[in-house]
Design a protein around this motif. Structure first.
Motif, mmCIF file in Angstrom:
data_model
loop_
_atom_site.group_PDB
_atom_site.id
_atom_site.type_symbol
_atom_site.label_atom_id
_atom_site.label_comp_id
_atom_site.label_asym_id
_atom_site.label_seq_id
_atom_site.Cartn_x
_atom_site.Cartn_y
_atom_site.Cartn_z
ATOM 1 N N SER A 1 19.204 48.242 61.317
ATOM 2 C CA SER A 1 18.981 48.680 59.948
ATOM 3 C C SER A 1 18.601 47.486 59.081
ATOM 4 O O SER A 1 18.753 46.336 59.489
ATOM 5 C CB SER A 1 20.271 49.327 59.444
ATOM 6 O OG SER A 1 20.054 50.091 58.289
ATOM 7 N N GLU B 1 13.793 58.464 61.650
ATOM 8 C CA GLU B 1 14.876 59.046 60.835
ATOM 9 C C GLU B 1 15.453 57.990 59.891
ATOM 10 O O GLU B 1 16.573 57.533 60.068
ATOM 11 C CB GLU B 1 15.960 59.641 61.750
ATOM 12 C CG GLU B 1 16.364 58.702 62.863
ATOM 13 C CD GLU B 1 17.153 59.341 63.998
ATOM 14 O OE1 GLU B 1 16.973 60.535 64.251
ATOM 15 O OE2 GLU B 1 17.945 58.618 64.633
ATOM 16 N N ARG C 1 29.863 47.631 50.642
ATOM 17 C CA ARG C 1 28.879 46.788 51.315
ATOM 18 C C ARG C 1 29.050 45.282 51.069
ATOM 19 O O ARG C 1 28.957 44.494 52.007
ATOM 20 C CB ARG C 1 27.447 47.229 50.967
ATOM 21 C CG ARG C 1 27.175 48.700 51.322
ATOM 22 C CD ARG C 1 25.703 49.076 51.239
ATOM 23 N NE ARG C 1 24.947 48.438 52.289
ATOM 24 C CZ ARG C 1 24.184 47.389 52.112
ATOM 25 N NH1 ARG C 1 24.038 46.872 50.914
ATOM 26 N NH2 ARG C 1 23.570 46.829 53.121
ATOM 27 N N TYR D 1 29.717 43.492 54.553
ATOM 28 C CA TYR D 1 28.557 42.811 55.136
ATOM 29 C C TYR D 1 28.137 41.571 54.362
ATOM 30 O O TYR D 1 27.090 40.983 54.669
ATOM 31 C CB TYR D 1 27.331 43.739 55.142
ATOM 32 C CG TYR D 1 27.558 45.129 55.670
ATOM 33 C CD1 TYR D 1 27.905 45.356 56.996
ATOM 34 C CD2 TYR D 1 27.401 46.233 54.836
ATOM 35 C CE1 TYR D 1 28.092 46.648 57.471
ATOM 36 C CE2 TYR D 1 27.572 47.522 55.310
ATOM 37 C CZ TYR D 1 27.929 47.722 56.628
ATOM 38 O OH TYR D 1 28.096 48.997 57.088
ATOM 39 N N TYR E 1 24.501 54.203 51.657
ATOM 40 C CA TYR E 1 25.751 53.652 52.202
ATOM 41 C C TYR E 1 26.663 53.140 51.082
ATOM 42 O O TYR E 1 27.408 52.187 51.267
ATOM 43 C CB TYR E 1 25.462 52.559 53.237
ATOM 44 C CG TYR E 1 24.492 53.019 54.306
ATOM 45 C CD1 TYR E 1 24.875 53.979 55.239
ATOM 46 C CD2 TYR E 1 23.186 52.536 54.362
ATOM 47 C CE1 TYR E 1 23.976 54.438 56.205
ATOM 48 C CE2 TYR E 1 22.289 52.986 55.321
ATOM 49 C CZ TYR E 1 22.692 53.932 56.241
ATOM 50 O OH TYR E 1 21.814 54.388 57.187
HETATM 51 N N1 LLP Z 1 19.285 56.754 63.016
HETATM 52 C C1 LLP Z 1 20.420 56.318 63.596
HETATM 53 C C2 LLP Z 1 20.752 56.744 64.935
HETATM 54 C C3 LLP Z 1 21.272 55.456 62.878
HETATM 55 O O1 LLP Z 1 22.387 55.026 63.457
HETATM 56 C C4 LLP Z 1 20.927 55.057 61.570
HETATM 57 C C5 LLP Z 1 21.795 54.161 60.799
HETATM 58 C C6 LLP Z 1 19.745 55.567 61.002
HETATM 59 C C7 LLP Z 1 18.927 56.405 61.771
HETATM 60 C C8 LLP Z 1 19.303 55.234 59.608
HETATM 61 O O2 LLP Z 1 19.061 53.888 59.488
HETATM 62 P P1 LLP Z 1 18.462 53.262 58.126
HETATM 63 O O3 LLP Z 1 17.070 53.817 57.952
HETATM 64 O O4 LLP Z 1 19.349 53.677 57.017
HETATM 65 O O5 LLP Z 1 18.465 51.812 58.360
HETATM 66 N N2 LLP Z 1 26.335 50.972 56.577
HETATM 67 C C9 LLP Z 1 25.273 50.026 56.829
HETATM 68 C C10 LLP Z 1 24.092 50.659 57.539
HETATM 69 C C11 LLP Z 1 24.466 51.323 58.839
HETATM 70 C C12 LLP Z 1 23.329 52.034 59.508
HETATM 71 C C13 LLP Z 1 23.856 52.942 60.543
HETATM 72 N N3 LLP Z 1 22.881 53.696 61.246
HETATM 73 C C14 LLP Z 1 24.862 49.368 55.529
HETATM 74 O O6 LLP Z 1 25.433 49.690 54.485
HETATM 75 O O7 LLP Z 1 24.003 48.486 55.516
#
Ligand code: LLP
Length: 421
Positions: free
Chosen positions: A202, A274, A317, A321, A376
């Motif tokens: 991500s 996604e 966050r 992080y 998030y």
């Molecule tokens: N698909 C899957 C299987 C995922 O595990 C995730 C995010 C996404 C799609 C969406 O990813 P994005 O487009 O949002 O990067 N809590 C963390 C981010 C964790 C992401 C988890 N999986 C933060 O606040 O930075």
């Protein structure tokens, strides 16, 4: 004093005043620009849809019903990661054809849900999950389309917790295991195991890891075809980042869409993505009242603390992080800007949003906005320290609305019971 910081034409202090007419004790809230969210969704759909790539909204980024309904109305599919998110998607009007289930740690209940309600595809994190899905599908007399999650060993920059494609991450099977599973897929007679799922990480601002993932996907698809097991579907997950520091650097959406379109056409497979963060982070703001400004002098240094009415339980966050969300005074006062630690009211020193924010003079009751907090943020908030979750407001067609009520102190005791087991 200058003009107030505003979102989609609504001054943030006016938004708090409006919320207070509903809940006089409100001191902080989330605000989402729903029109901005729709515009971002339309931009992604335009870029990727024109390349034949399906786009789903990763519900985990923000499950506020108003956003999820807007995602559906704009034409995004939904990606759920749990039973709760499957229920959320259904409640917001998603049907089977536009819903996927991904993530690891699949349960019998999730498998039963997708068998009963249907899903465009379900991902399996390892071979045991294929067995689980098979028995659920056999019991229900249905066929499920399954994408096997592969760990491609692709490193991504950024925080280790959001890097998911390296060999030390918990996700997926090895390429060799995946090839063996596709080749032997006839044994899961109620599954159509023709998919590959690769979500490498991500908060990516650069497309290099995504390009590596797309290439890895095509190599795997070629290898599987050579073994007599042609694939039909590649899901490349999410990962598009936002510039939390300056808000100026952009993930190259259109260029990446064009490149992914080339992969899609050359491979002849159906491709899906996604994303979550890119869609919703920039359209969300956490607004909090300044409870106190405190200065502590020692050894000739003055430490300035701005204590907000929102804390790490609301926006985790920064503490988890080391993430940054720019702190902006909503109605900046005249006067010199000096460095301040912007902190919350939770009983941990980690309850710090920013250490050296350069802020003008602030007084109790002033408001501070924490930017780019739509992804998030509320989704990861908790009741830690006996603090109810905050209200979520949206600006919808120019109108300010309450989309989710705040939890009040009495709500925190709702789950208490005395049940003999
Ligand atoms: N698909 C899957 C299987 C995922 O595990 C995730 C995010 C996404 C799609 C969406 O990813 P994005 O487009 O949002 O990067 N809590 C963390 C981010 C964790 C992401 C988890 N999986 C933060 O606040 O930075």
């Amino acid at each position: 004093m200058t003009d107030a910081y505003s979102v989609a034409g609504v001054a943030l202090d006016d938004a708090l005043a409006a919320l207070r007419r509903h809940d006089p004790s409100a001191r902080a809230f989330w605000l989402y620009d729903l029109d901005g969210f729709r515009a971002r969704a339309a931009r992604l759909l335009g870029a990727f849809g024109s390349q034949g790539v399906h786009v789903a909204y990763a519900l985990k980024a923000n499950g506020c019903g108003a956003l999820v309904r807007a995602a559906r109305e704009t034409g995004l599919d939904a990606d759920a990661g749990s039973l709760g998110e499957l229920e959320l998607a259904a409640a917001c009007g998603y049907d089977a054809a536009h819903l996927t289930l991904s993530g690891n740690g699949r349960t019998r209940e999730e498998a039963a849900w997708v068998c009963a309600h249907g899903a465009a595809a379900v991902s399996a994190d390892h071979v045991g999950e294929l067995d689980l899905l098979e028995s659920a599908a056999a019991a229900a007399g249905v066929t499920l389309r399954v994408a096997l999650r592969v760990n491609p060993g692709i490193a991504t920059p950024g925080h280790k917790y959001v890097a998911t494609g390296g060999h030390d991450a918990k996700f997926g099977v090895s390429a060799e295991e995946a090839l063996a599973a596709w080749e032997g897929r006839a044994r899961w007679s109620h599954l159509r195991v023709d998919g590959l799922h690769l979500h490498v990480g991500s908060q990516l601002l650069d497309t290099a890891p995504l390009e590596a993932a797309a290439r890895a996907a095509r190599e795997l698809a070629d290898a599987s075809r050579a073994r007599g097991a042609a694939l039909g579907l590649v899901n490349l997950g999410g990962g598009f980042g936002v510039d939390y520091d300056e808000g100026t650097r952009e993930f190259p959406v259109e260029a990446w869409a064009a490149r992914l379109g080339e992969h899609a056409r050359a491979s002849g497979l159906d491709w899906r993505i996604e994303p979550g963060r890119w869609l919703v982070a920039p359209v969300g703001t956490l607004v909090a009242e300044v409870l106190w400004e405190k200065r502590r002098a020692e050894d000739g240094t003055v430490h300035r603390f701005v204590v907000l009415a929102a804390g790490m339980n609301d926006l985790l966050r920064p503490a988890l992080y080391g993430a940054r969300h720019r702190a902006v005074p909503v109605r900046p006062r005249e006067g010199e800007r000096t460095a301040a630690a912007v902190v919350g009211p939770v009983c941990e020193s980690g309850d710090t949003f920013e250490e050296g924010a350069l802020l003008p003079p602030l007084t109790s009751g002033d408001l501070v906005a924490l930017l780019d907090a739509g992804a998030y943020g509320a989704a990861m908030s908790s009741q830690y320290n006996g603090r109810g979750r905050l209200a979520e407001l949206v600006i919808d067609g120019g109108a300010l609305k309450l989309a989710r009520r705040a939890e009040r102190p009495a709500d925190l005791r709702l789950r208490d019971c005395d049940v003999r087991l």
